[in-house]
Design an enzyme around this catalytic site. Structure first.
Site, PDB file in Angstrom:
ATOM      1  N   GLU A 290     -39.370 -25.451   2.141  1.00 26.90           N
ATOM      2  CA  GLU A 290     -38.710 -24.555   3.089  1.00 26.90           C
ATOM      3  C   GLU A 290     -37.742 -25.313   3.990  1.00 26.90           C
ATOM      4  O   GLU A 290     -37.931 -26.479   4.317  1.00 26.90           O
ATOM      5  CB  GLU A 290     -39.743 -23.767   3.902  1.00 26.90           C
ATOM      6  CG  GLU A 290     -40.802 -24.589   4.575  1.00 26.90           C
ATOM      7  CD  GLU A 290     -41.796 -23.696   5.321  1.00 26.90           C
ATOM      8  OE1 GLU A 290     -42.593 -23.034   4.649  1.00 26.90           O
ATOM      9  OE2 GLU A 290     -41.773 -23.677   6.549  1.00 26.90           O
TER      10      GLU A 290
ATOM     11  N   CYS B 184     -33.348 -27.852   9.816  1.00 26.72           N
ATOM     12  CA  CYS B 184     -34.629 -28.556   9.773  1.00 26.72           C
ATOM     13  C   CYS B 184     -35.006 -28.739   8.309  1.00 26.72           C
ATOM     14  O   CYS B 184     -35.203 -27.760   7.594  1.00 26.72           O
ATOM     15  CB  CYS B 184     -35.682 -27.728  10.513  1.00 26.72           C
ATOM     16  SG  CYS B 184     -37.331 -28.429  10.449  1.00 26.72           S
TER      17      CYS B 184
ATOM     18  N   CYS C 144     -48.238 -32.607   2.466  1.00 28.93           N
ATOM     19  CA  CYS C 144     -48.329 -33.767   3.358  1.00 28.93           C
ATOM     20  C   CYS C 144     -49.761 -34.264   3.320  1.00 28.93           C
ATOM     21  O   CYS C 144     -50.695 -33.469   3.176  1.00 28.93           O
ATOM     22  CB  CYS C 144     -47.967 -33.326   4.784  1.00 28.93           C
ATOM     23  SG  CYS C 144     -47.977 -34.667   5.996  1.00 28.93           S
TER      24      CYS C 144
ATOM     25  N   CYS D  30     -53.060 -33.541   9.971  1.00 31.84           N
ATOM     26  CA  CYS D  30     -53.198 -33.163  11.385  1.00 31.84           C
ATOM     27  C   CYS D  30     -53.886 -31.797  11.478  1.00 31.84           C
ATOM     28  O   CYS D  30     -53.611 -30.898  10.676  1.00 31.84           O
ATOM     29  CB  CYS D  30     -51.825 -33.115  12.053  1.00 31.84           C
ATOM     30  SG  CYS D  30     -50.964 -34.694  11.963  1.00 31.84           S
TER      31      CYS D  30
ATOM     32  N   CYS E  50     -51.649 -28.376  11.766  1.00 28.97           N
ATOM     33  CA  CYS E  50     -50.409 -28.246  10.990  1.00 28.97           C
ATOM     34  C   CYS E  50     -50.637 -27.585   9.642  1.00 28.97           C
ATOM     35  O   CYS E  50     -51.479 -28.031   8.852  1.00 28.97           O
ATOM     36  CB  CYS E  50     -49.782 -29.620  10.799  1.00 28.97           C
ATOM     37  SG  CYS E  50     -48.221 -29.563   9.934  1.00 28.97           S
TER      38      CYS E  50
ATOM     39  N   CYS F  98     -43.197 -24.688  10.783  1.00 30.92           N
ATOM     40  CA  CYS F  98     -44.123 -25.720  10.323  1.00 30.92           C
ATOM     41  C   CYS F  98     -44.907 -25.373   9.062  1.00 30.92           C
ATOM     42  O   CYS F  98     -46.129 -25.270   9.081  1.00 30.92           O
ATOM     43  CB  CYS F  98     -45.117 -26.050  11.422  1.00 30.92           C
ATOM     44  SG  CYS F  98     -44.353 -26.172  13.020  1.00 30.92           S
TER      45      CYS F  98
HETATM   46  N1  SAH Z   1     -44.641 -35.267   9.959  1.00 32.14           N
HETATM   47  C1  SAH Z   1     -43.646 -35.370  10.986  1.00 32.14           C
HETATM   48  C2  SAH Z   1     -42.529 -34.363  10.880  1.00 32.14           C
HETATM   49  C3  SAH Z   1     -42.875 -32.943  10.533  1.00 32.14           C
HETATM   50  S1  SAH Z   1     -43.751 -31.985  11.748  1.00 32.14           S
HETATM   51  C4  SAH Z   1     -44.291 -35.326  12.344  1.00 32.14           C
HETATM   52  O1  SAH Z   1     -45.508 -35.196  12.413  1.00 32.14           O
HETATM   53  O2  SAH Z   1     -43.616 -35.497  13.330  1.00 32.14           O
HETATM   54  C5  SAH Z   1     -42.579 -31.595  12.977  1.00 32.14           C
HETATM   55  C6  SAH Z   1     -43.190 -31.214  14.296  1.00 32.14           C
HETATM   56  O3  SAH Z   1     -43.858 -29.952  14.209  1.00 32.14           O
HETATM   57  C7  SAH Z   1     -44.239 -32.231  14.728  1.00 32.14           C
HETATM   58  O4  SAH Z   1     -44.111 -32.557  16.084  1.00 32.14           O
HETATM   59  C8  SAH Z   1     -45.502 -31.479  14.451  1.00 32.14           C
HETATM   60  O5  SAH Z   1     -46.552 -32.010  15.180  1.00 32.14           O
HETATM   61  C9  SAH Z   1     -45.114 -30.057  14.826  1.00 32.14           C
HETATM   62  N2  SAH Z   1     -46.078 -29.047  14.391  1.00 32.14           N
HETATM   63  C10 SAH Z   1     -46.930 -29.072  13.357  1.00 32.14           C
HETATM   64  N3  SAH Z   1     -47.724 -27.991  13.330  1.00 32.14           N
HETATM   65  C11 SAH Z   1     -47.369 -27.235  14.368  1.00 32.14           C
HETATM   66  C12 SAH Z   1     -47.823 -25.979  14.880  1.00 32.14           C
HETATM   67  N4  SAH Z   1     -48.795 -25.297  14.304  1.00 32.14           N
HETATM   68  N5  SAH Z   1     -47.219 -25.500  15.996  1.00 32.14           N
HETATM   69  C13 SAH Z   1     -46.214 -26.180  16.595  1.00 32.14           C
HETATM   70  N6  SAH Z   1     -45.741 -27.357  16.153  1.00 32.14           N
HETATM   71  C14 SAH Z   1     -46.308 -27.893  15.065  1.00 32.14           C
END
Ligand code: SAH
Length: 349
Positions: free
Chosen positions: A92, A105, A112, A116, A119, A333
């Protein structure tokens, strides 16, 4: 044999390719112009490229046509694309409209493996890395589909870009080149969950490119509970790498902090955060969490978001709350890909 994406070569690699095939070096700039300025969708359209060279290119390269599975537009002008790649995986890409112009973006991996807790991209793990050409292709496809000039790029889509560092580097070189898309290095932001060794490499290799760190917690205990990567790279190591980046690049760094209700949004964490980053040339971006149905976490109340922000301000931290875009189209995300996979599962059952 799978052909290589035509969008995956840097100008240097194109020069090598044309020279190796007995052609003058300037052909590389011509090809770049067709791909990124005129944005043609086939070899045939490259009028000033000799037929023999085009035949060779056709054998080796693929235009990596992405099939548009879904294209949604939100009322705030956000566009979200779900693309299907030739190997059937979906990725996406989101285009956002800001006062300063359009920002895209991009996704760097299919899935991944960082895991986390908040996410959606990590559900189902890592399938594979994208090639540089598949990352560049997202920019070209969206620019061409909407007939727009894209001036800013954030590498914040699905995946951990520092786990696909080679492709990320080529992607940056390709979109930054002044004979192509010409997206300024300072207009490119890479976001990482904190892969420490790569932060050092990035500081050495990409001094002008902006860096954002997904911090989300101000102490090791809390950070490890929501981001298991913190076990491998605890905060002391992460902050040391950040200091190196700041010293080498003289840039400002961004810390991203998703606010999750009753998890990391307590007042004491705002104070701890201020202490952790005190004196750094940095900016904190507070992100209202996008609730992901499968993950059982919820966003902080508006009043707690404001309170967290005020504490940081009082502690002299530069802080903003991220404006939400495209919320009504699952633009956050990995959600669209996750929703699509759930739909496919439902269909199969
Ligand atoms: N893997 C990298 C880049 C992709 S995530 C990273 O972790 O930075 C991009 C951003 O979106 C990151 O700051 C991540 O923590 C955030 N993100 C992930 N899940 C999310 C959610 N459910 N709500 C808001 N932001 C989220």
């Amino acid at each position: 044999m799978n052909k290589r994406s035509i969008y995956g070569l840097t100008m240097d690699e194109w020069e090598d390719f044309v020279v190796t095939n007995g052609q003058p070096k300037f052909r590389a700039a011509q090809i770049f112009d067709w791909l990124y300025v005129k944005q043609v969708a086939s070899f045939d359209e490259m009028l000033n490229v000799p037929k023999a060279l085009k035949a060779l290119m056709t054998n080796v390269f693929d235009f990596t046509t992405f099939e548009v599975v879904r294209h949604q537009e939100a009322s705030d002008g956000t566009h979200k694309f779900l693309f299907r790649l030739p190997d059937k995986n979906t990725i996406e890409t989101v285009l956002m409209k800001h006062a300063y112009g359009l920002s895209i973006c991009v996704t760097t991996q299919i899935g991944c493996r960082i895991g986390c807790s908040f996410c959606a991209s990590t559900i189902g793990g890592l399938v594979r890395n994208l090639e540089a050409g598949e990352i560049v292709g997202q920019v070209v496809h969206v620019a061409r589909a909407l007939q727009v000039r894209i001036g800013h790029v954030v590498v914040m889509g699905i995946g951990e870009p520092f786990e696909n560092y080679g492709a990320l580097t080529n992607f940056i070189h390709i979109i930054n080149h002044d004979k192509g898309l010409n997206i300024g290095a300072r207009h490119i932001t890479v976001s990482t969950s904190g892969i420490v060794p790569k932060i050092y490499e990035f500081a050495d290799d990409h001094k002008q490119v902006s860096l954002a760190i997904s911090l989300h917690a101000p102490n090791d205990h809390l950070r490890t509970t929501i981001m298991k990567i913190n076990r491998a790279y605890p905060l002391s190591d992460l902050m040391k790498a950040v200091r190196y980046y700041l010293k080498e690049t003289k840039r400002r760094i961004t810390f991203e902090y998703i606010l999750m209700k009753d998890v990391n949004d307590l007042d004491e964490y705002a104070y701890q955060l201020a202490k952790l980053i005190k004196g750094m040339n940095c900016h904190v971006n507070l992100i209202p969490m996008n609730a992901v149905a499968e993950l059982g976490l919820s966003r902080s109340s508006k009043s707690q978001v404001m309170r967290f922000k005020e504490i940081l301000e009082k502690e002299k931290v530069n802080v903003t709350v991220r404006r939400e875009m495209g919320a009504n189209i699952d633009a956050a995300c990995g959600q669209l890909r996750a929703t699509e996979r759930a739909r496919q599962r439902d269909k199969a059952n």
